[in-house]
Design a protein around this motif. Structure first.
Motif, short mmCIF file in Angstrom:
data_model
loop_
_atom_site.label_atom_id
_atom_site.label_comp_id
_atom_site.label_asym_id
_atom_site.label_seq_id
_atom_site.Cartn_x
_atom_site.Cartn_y
_atom_site.Cartn_z
N ASP A 39 0.84 -1.20 0.00
CA ASP A 39 0.00 0.00 0.00
C ASP A 39 0.87 1.25 0.00
N PRO A 109 -3.81 5.09 -1.67
CA PRO A 109 -3.28 4.14 -0.69
C PRO A 109 -2.07 4.74 0.01
N ARG A 143 -8.20 0.88 3.65
CA ARG A 143 -7.56 0.25 2.50
C ARG A 143 -8.56 -0.06 1.39
N SER A 146 -7.09 -0.84 -2.12
CA SER A 146 -6.54 -2.20 -2.19
C SER A 146 -7.64 -3.24 -2.31
#
Length: 270
Positions: A39, A109, A143, A146
């Protein structure tokens, strides 16, 4: 075109399984194929892509240090909340974008946050800006990008990046994200999660914990038939105001506006 399927050997697959089941996200909301380090690397790459893109009129820190001192102070106060899972790991770097016609903010991210001057000038209170920042911090901290990547590209590609088998793929994905990040759209579920988290983050600050609702309430008060483009697939402003306020009621946090004239002085700097 991005490759969606990559052949992995049996030994690599075994290692991948071990990586997956030894990994856990601090928010306990999904099984990550991207590590926190991935990330961070992806966010840094996206940040560089944005810096190199002349369509983003970025304001450098040394061009307006007083404005940055104000907004960095606000972000740091939000990050002091223990509800922010990756407050120590991610960069949490704020960049102002000089465009008064755009009502937008976004996060990549790894905690790189971008805020348009148009949004800051539109918002009437510091609480509203704190709410928007809390919301964007939540997208990074939870996140969400992601999680979207796992759905978009599948397991094989992301595992190849995580295991270091395809280093060029990370740069390719970063370029794609940078090209669409200003109009980045999340699911209704992710937007609701970010709204709820923003309430919890602000509960530990001097700002009204339902600050994120004020932006949407402004849209309602102006009776805007067409909300800004980046809201086009989000839950309706009416629902978001109600849900944010309900979360604040449930949390029992302070919804009184922060006092002071510092926010007006901050806006005058832009």
């Amino acid at each position: 075109m991005m490759r969606k399927f990559i052949h992995l050997s049996s030994s690599t697959l075994l290692l991948a399984v071990l990586v997956i089941f030894s990994s856990c996200d601090k928010n306990d909301n999904f099984t990550p194929f991207f590590s926190v380090e991935d990330d961070k690397a992806l966010g840094a790459q996206v940040s560089q892509e944005i810096a190199n893109d002349p369509s983003f009129d970025l304001i450098a820190q040394n061009e307006n240090p007083d404005a940055y001192a104000y907004i960095n102070g606000m972000v740091n106060e939000i990050l002091s909340s223990e509800e922010v899972a990756y407050r120590e790991e991610f960069a949490w770097e704020v960049t102002l974008i000089d465009n008064d016609s755009v009502l937008n903010a976004f996060a990549t991210p790894g905690g790189y946050i971008y805020v348009y001057t148009g949004l800051i000038k539109y918002l009437e209170t510091a609480d509203a800006l704190a709410g928007v920042l809390g919301h964007e911090i939540a997208h990074a901290d939870l996140r969400h990008t992601s999680r979207n990547l796992q759905k978009q590209y599948g397991v094989s590609l992301l595992l190849s990046i995580a295991l270091g088998d395809d280093p060029s793929a990370l740069q390719e994905i970063a370029g794609q994200i940078a090209g669409t990040v200003a109009g980045l759209k999340f699911s209704r579920e992710f937007e609701a999660e970010a709204d709820d988290e923003s309430v919890l983050y602000l509960a530990d600050t001097k700002y009204a914990c339902n600050g994120a609702a004020f932006f949407f309430q402004s849209l309602l008060d102006e009776n805007q038939a067409s909300p800004p483009e980046f809201l086009s697939t989000h839950p309706s402003p009416e629902n978001r105001v109600a849900d944010i306020n309900a979360t604040a009621d449930e949390a029992g946090c302070d919804t009184n506006l922060a006092s002071g004239t510092e926010y007006d002085a901050f806006k005058a700097l832009l």
